[in-house]
Design a protein around this motif. Structure first.
Motif, PDB file in Angstrom:
ATOM      1  N   ASP A  77      53.826  32.072 -27.375  1.00 19.38           N
ATOM      2  CA  ASP A  77      55.148  32.841 -26.883  1.00 19.38           C
ATOM      3  C   ASP A  77      54.764  34.056 -25.866  1.00 19.38           C
ATOM      4  O   ASP A  77      55.422  35.226 -26.162  1.00 19.38           O
ATOM      5  N   LYS A  81      57.050  37.467 -26.022  1.00 20.45           N
ATOM      6  CA  LYS A  81      56.438  39.152 -26.457  1.00 20.45           C
ATOM      7  C   LYS A  81      56.086  39.955 -25.520  1.00 20.45           C
ATOM      8  O   LYS A  81      56.347  40.841 -25.761  1.00 20.45           O
ATOM      9  N   THR A  84      59.818  41.423 -24.985  1.00 23.03           N
ATOM     10  CA  THR A  84      60.082  42.017 -25.955  1.00 23.03           C
ATOM     11  C   THR A  84      59.415  43.307 -26.106  1.00 23.03           C
ATOM     12  O   THR A  84      59.923  44.386 -26.489  1.00 23.03           O
ATOM     13  N   LEU A  85      58.085  43.482 -25.814  1.00 24.09           N
ATOM     14  CA  LEU A  85      57.191  44.693 -25.610  1.00 24.09           C
ATOM     15  C   LEU A  85      57.753  45.765 -24.756  1.00 24.09           C
ATOM     16  O   LEU A  85      57.890  46.907 -24.891  1.00 24.09           O
TER      17      LEU A  85
END
Length: 225
Positions: A77, A81, A84-85
């Motif tokens: 993913d 990821k 999200t980061l």
């Protein structure tokens, strides 16, 4: 590193111009810029595939690479990821814009193959072409999200600089056959990026990025056979 430095400077310059003109660029003009860039990316991707396909010594390798690489990227993913980061920094609007900027600047074929071509052949054509596209992109993004888009220039410099250094050490291994295979896959990725820019198909290109490393592993293995 000349091409990378120019690319970085043009992103910074484009961000500054876009920020200054933020209230003056109408939405329809932003759409026009993105459409032009999307079609350019599609054309560059098709060109890379067409030019390198006749030089392929393993005609099905790019298919296997895309399948394996996409599977690995989806399993990890990478796209999710990454977003999200990036979303942990700044407000949600800036995070969205910065995420888009980094993806557009760093995962295209020109940005990946450019430093390699620059390091091995002292040819800056890919990077200078990429710099022109990034200049327009950074203006459009900064006009929407503000000066925070400039942080993408730092990421791009580290990304391309790292590739440049690795290419120098791997020069004996990076044969014309390997570069042809990587160029074909890179062409597919930049084509997919173009479709995403145009809003035709969001292929989550970042999840496909591991496909670029499959030919490297393949050629490394067969070198011992």
């Amino acid at each position: 590193m000349f091409g990378t430095i120019v690319n970085t400077i043009l992103i910074i310059l484009g961000t500054l111009i876009g920020t200054v003109l933020k209230k003056g660029i109408k939405e329809e003009y932003q759409t026009a810029l993105f459409n032009a860039m999307g079609f350019a990316a599609v054309a560059l991707g098709v060109n890379a595939v067409v030019q390198n396909m006749p030089n392929s010594t393993f005609p099905v390798l790019f298919i296997m690479s895309l399948a394996i690489g996409s599977f690995i990227g989806a399993a990890l993913d990478l796209d999710g990821k990454f977003n999200t980061l990036v979303g942990r920094f700044g407000n949600s609007n800036l995070s969205k814009g910065l995420s888009t900027a980094i993806l557009l600047f760093c995962i295209g074929t020109l940005s990946i193959l450019g430093p390699i071509e620059s390091a091995l052949n002292n040819n800056h054509t890919y990077l200078l072409t990429n710099a022109t596209l990034d200049f327009v992109t950074s203006m459009a993004l900064a006009a929407t999200y503000g000066i925070g888009i400039m942080f993408a220039a730092v990421v791009l410099f580290l990304w391309q600089g790292g590739i440049y250094l690795v290419a120098g050490y791997l020069e004996p291994f990076l044969t014309d056959s390997l570069m042809a295979e990587v160029s074909i896959i890179g062409g597919v990725l930049i084509f997919a990026s173009g479709l995403s820019i145009l809003g035709i198909k969001d292929s989550k290109t970042l999840n496909m990025l591991p496909a670029l490393f499959v030919p490297v592993v393949w050629f490394f293995i067969i070198s011992f056979l």
